[in-house]
Design an enzyme around this catalytic site. Structure first.
Site, PDB file in Angstrom:
ATOM      1  N   ASP A   1      22.749   0.256  -1.986  1.00 13.84           N
ATOM      2  CA  ASP A   1      23.015  -1.181  -1.920  1.00 13.84           C
ATOM      3  C   ASP A   1      23.906  -1.638  -3.074  1.00 13.84           C
ATOM      4  O   ASP A   1      23.704  -1.242  -4.229  1.00 13.84           O
ATOM      5  CB  ASP A   1      21.669  -1.930  -1.998  1.00 13.84           C
TER       6      ASP A   1
ATOM      7  N   GLU B   1      20.454  19.057  -5.307  1.00 11.78           N
ATOM      8  CA  GLU B   1      19.253  19.898  -5.544  1.00 11.78           C
ATOM      9  C   GLU B   1      18.569  20.244  -4.231  1.00 11.78           C
ATOM     10  O   GLU B   1      17.768  21.160  -4.154  1.00 11.78           O
ATOM     11  CB  GLU B   1      18.233  19.137  -6.413  1.00 11.78           C
TER      12      GLU B   1
HETATM   13  C1  NOJ Z   1      23.642  -6.092   0.128  1.00 14.90           C
HETATM   14  C2  NOJ Z   1      22.646  -6.126   1.245  1.00 14.90           C
HETATM   15  O1  NOJ Z   1      23.228  -5.595   2.401  1.00 14.90           O
HETATM   16  C3  NOJ Z   1      22.222  -7.560   1.409  1.00 14.90           C
HETATM   17  O2  NOJ Z   1      21.436  -7.750   2.551  1.00 14.90           O
HETATM   18  C4  NOJ Z   1      21.488  -7.974   0.158  1.00 14.90           C
HETATM   19  O3  NOJ Z   1      21.162  -9.347   0.252  1.00 14.90           O
HETATM   20  C5  NOJ Z   1      22.338  -7.762  -1.099  1.00 14.90           C
HETATM   21  N1  NOJ Z   1      22.998  -6.484  -1.106  1.00 14.90           N
HETATM   22  C6  NOJ Z   1      21.493  -7.825  -2.340  1.00 14.90           C
HETATM   23  O4  NOJ Z   1      20.641  -6.716  -2.381  1.00 14.90           O
END
Ligand code: NOJ
Length: 534
Positions: free
Chosen positions: A205, A246
């Site tokens: 993310d 790993e």
């Molecule tokens: C990207 C994610 O796809 C989204 O849904 C989220 O709100 C933000 N990052 C923050 O984690």
């Protein structure tokens, strides 16, 4: 480093599951892991190679689970760790790989480290795991800088003892300090925890945000951006690649890398970093031949430079569903311009969405699908404001409609909500489903050869049976300006997309393999894609 030509992530069709909206087994109106397990045969029959789960961890769900309180446990509304372990095994048993979401940039304010840091007070070493700072102004009443959140508004919140903490996203999501060894080692352990349980890949993310200039300067005050795509972010992902290695070289790292510069983007896919990343330029592109051709060329060139396979994406849990997007006057997507009450021609949008997914599935690389796209679901735009949960909606003072509209629970069967998402006597779905979704349910579409669902099933079967699709070379064929035409592989497969307003002649061919809409004799109608044997 192993990223050999046959690595699974180079070809895969990966289906994104938003767990709270997929299927609800325990009747609380919120999807869960056992709901997913009960629907696994559906995904097997659809023909996907892998599933990616949006976060399933313990979380207050202030940002739909992207606010993680415990990275090694499942949120009780979704199930248990034992459910997750069983799910991974069952998916593997039907040949489906499992990718999970890891959120390195921030935690939840409920994470024990943040609670401890808060209690420990100003100056305590526990605060160094996050970005706590005194404020500016005579009494520290002014936030340490004026960075603006992608969720609108400030990136700082003041705590009762007077310090402020940084949160690039919502106030419920404090940013980790990635220069602290404890943070670095913690995430090594998180990756191993899930790899040990058989997870095949990690979706990372907000990947480019992890490193920050420790002085936290204003954005315009320094040359290198103070928090986005800093060179040292790559240190993190090289380290993660070593952890993935790993496990024998078949565990994938897939980055969420929203960067517009193709070279900076591809830096994350160098041979010792991630294996893949989502193609947001393709997702955001308008429905137009010139723009799409440019995106395709730039995508393939940037990936070739680093030896990575491209990906093609039309939907995810953060963007307006493609049927709605492509049914609008402006078919491009941008978070900044998303607004309420933008008129949609659903029939036109669905026609273009069919043409677009056939294009995506014919291009070289992997393809990401988002739950419900195979049903042709539209963005739900009339969710009452008081039911909307997305911080993007609330923090923008309701100007941005937010992302709830693409997260409405799936319709599986029946004539009325909850459409088989939950049992009929369960609590209502956590977001209301439109009555019109009766016609969109899996049950309503199954067996109807014209339906979006049967169309997806057919495409995925053909793609997996065709050796020239997936990863590999492509070459453009001569075509009119509003037409995209290309050949794949060494054999005789061609894909032709008509994005113009008038029908065009099909190129010479032996056989029509599939068309996204009926052909007009030997002509390809507007907003239609065809796969040909030439
Ligand atoms: C990207 C994610 O796809 C989204 O849904 C989220 O709100 C933000 N990052 C923050 O984690």
């Amino acid at each position: 480093m192993s990223d050999n030509a046959s690595a699974w992530w180079r070809n895969a069709v990966i289906y994104q599951v938003y767990p709270r909206s997929f299927a609800d087994a325990d009747g609380d109106g919120v999807g869960d892991l056992n709901g997913f397990r009960s629907r696994l045969p559906y995904l097997r029959d659809l023909g996907v190679d892998a599933v990616w789960f949006s976060p399933w961890y313990r979380s207050p769900m202030a940002d739909g689970g992207y606010d993680v309180a415990d990275h090694c446990d499942i949120d009780p509304t979704l199930g248990t760790l034992a459910d997750a372990e069983a799910l991974i095994q069952e998916a593997h048993a039907v040949g489906i790989k499992v990718i999970i979401d890891v959120v390195p940039n921030h935690a939840s304010t409920d994470h024990p480290w943040f609670r401890t840091a808060l209690a420990a007070g100003p100056g305590a070493p526990e605060r160094d795991l996050f970005y706590f700072r005194p404020g500016l102004g005579e009494h520290g009443e002014i936030a340490p800088n004026t960075w603006v959140s992608p969720f609108a508004g400030t990136t700082w919140t003041r705590v009762p003892d007077g310090e402020w903490y940084l949160h690039l996203f919502d106030a419920s999501q404090p940013d980790f300090n990635w220069r602290h060894p404890q943070v670095i080692e913690y995430f090594d352990d998180v990756l191993r925890f899930w790899f040990d349980r058989g997870v095949d890949g990690i979706r990372i993310d907000s990947a480019p945000l992890v490193d920050k200039d420790p002085n936290l300067p204003e954005v315009a005050a320094v040359e290198e951006h103070p928090y986005s795509d800093r060179d040292d972010a790559h240190i993190v992902y090289r380290r993660w690649r070593r952890v993935a290695e790993e496990y024998g070289g078949d565990r994938a790292l897939i980055g969420e890398v929203w960067l517009y510069d193709p070279v900076r983007f591809a830096n994350y896919l160098r041979p010792d970093e991630m294996h893949g990343a989502f193609n947001f330029e393709f997702l955001c592109s308008e429905w137009g031949a010139a723009r799409l051709r440019k995106v395709i060329d730039e995508t393939l060139a940037a990936h070739a430079e680093v030896g990575a396979a491209a990906s093609w994406v039309l939907n995810n849990h953060d963007v307006t569903r493609v049927v709605s997007r492509f049914g609008r006057a402006d078919t491009a997507f941008s978070v900044a311009t998303r607004r309420h009450d933008t008129p949609v021609d659903v029939e036109l949008g669905a026609r273009r969405a069919r043409a677009a997914i056939m294009l995506a599935l014919a291009l070289p690389g992997s393809v990401y699908l988002y739950q419900g796209e195979e049903l042709g679901l539209t963005e739900v735009e009339d969710i009452p404001f008081e039911l909307r949960t997305d911080p993007m909606f609330h923090r923008s003072n309701q100007v941005d409609p937010g992302r709830d509209g693409c997260r409405v629970p799936l319709p599986w069967s029946g004539d009325a909500p909850p459409f088989g998402f939950s049992a009929a006597d369960a609590a209502p779905p956590w977001l209301p489903q439109p009555a019109a979704w009766k016609a969109y349910s899996v049950q309503a579409q199954t067996g109807d050869p014209e339906s979006m669902l049967e169309f997806y099933r057919r495409m995925l079967r053909l793609r997996s049976a065709s050796p020239s699709l997936g990863d590999g070379p492509m070459s453009w064929l001569p075509a009119a300006p509003d037409v995209l035409a290309f050949a794949r592989g060494d054999d005789d497969f061609a894909c032709v997309v008509n994005l113009g307003g008038e029908p065009v002649e099909l190129p010479p061919h032996r056989e029509v393999i599939l068309a996204s809409a009926p052909l007009a004799g030997e002509r390809l109608p507007s907003d239609t894609t065809v796969w040909l044997r030439t």
